[in-house]
Design a protein around this motif. Sequence first.
Motif: not given
Length: 418
Positions: A137-145, A177-184, A203-214
């Motif tokens: 994930l840090a390397l941007g290799d989302f499939q492997t992640a 990061a891979a653009g799979l919003r429903s799975a996220a 708190s993380w869940f709320a932040s994640q919802m705001l990020a997913l549906f920005a």
Amino acid sequence: AVRVLGQAYQADPNHIELAYAYARALLETAQYAGALAPLQMIVNSAPTDPEPYVDLGQVLLAVGSPGSSTRAVAVLQRAIQIKPGHPRALGFLAEALFTEGQYESAQSTYRAALDSPLVRQPSWLSRLSFGLGQTALALGDFQTAIVALEEAAAVQDPQAIVQPIAIRRTLSQAYQAAGLRSAALNAARSTLELGAEDADLVSWFASQMLALFAGQPARSTSPGRITSSPADSEAALAFEDAVRAIQHVIQLEPARTDLLLQLAKILLRTNQTSQAVETLHQLARSSRATQTQLQEAAALLKWLGDHKSALNCLERACKPIPGQDETLLANILADLADAYQVNGNSNAALRAVEQAIAHQPKNARLYHLQARLLIDARRPIKDILPGLEKGISTSAVSTDHTLSTSDQLIRLLIFAAQ
């Protein structure tokens, strides 16, 4: 056994076999800090057995003090020199390399560890798969992640070092990061189910919802209301989940004012403006609110047109705190100056910006603000020039070109002279 071995070790701290027996006993009971000194003494004796090096590497990673991961890399590499392919050494080395930010080396080391007999142990399989997922994930290799994190999540082991919450959180972020919003979203919901009363997780869940549906409209799913698309309904349901989770955990932990701020943001995203304002007022009244929270609440209230409440937030936020960040205080005072100006108190605005400059005299943006306030107050040019000149000289050596540049200050100077 630990107590007896400890007494013996204290009596003869240079006895290698005794020191190692004591260190191993401490490791078995997860007393890592206590094992550090005897293991370091053993490694300093340059043994040809790789195990003390591996154990020291494990302890250094567990203790996590500054520089410990760098030391862990060195001792674990020495263990692998003595015994190439040592499974535990590879596993710990991968973690140390990741901590050091050496992601490409960490990824190859994780792969080597996953090819070792370590994977026969469920706890190591989940740990290594999680580590590989984080690294990819840090390397941007989302499939492997995603593949690695899904494998880690599938491991059933109550003794696992990496907890399921951490795995599923990271998996949600990988899907995002891979653009799979429903799975996220599904991964985030399954994560929340594991700890619905954990304030940090909520708190993380709320932040994640705001990020997913920005930027995504969150339209009501109530009967009789028309939604423009399934995605709108998905966003609305996600935010409803976040609101319920926050409201529940705030009852358990009323001191978590950060959750009030997140709740207000979500209410604004779902066009529940009056409830958002009420929540921001609740935050503003709380004695537990931090300076940063009050500053952010003020920005939201200002955006909503509630300038008086925004001013009240900033007045509370700028109260001196021992050891506080000078940059933060200067920024709050600058916001306070702007709030005073909006509320029609230009003298208070000028006093606030003067205080901001006293805390951060090399911030060109503050001189820009001061000049603007002086011009708005119709002060004579002789009052405006000194600050503008100081701001221009400061801006010339500043690396912050997004806030205030010498060009902007020169334009103000020309305008003031007219």
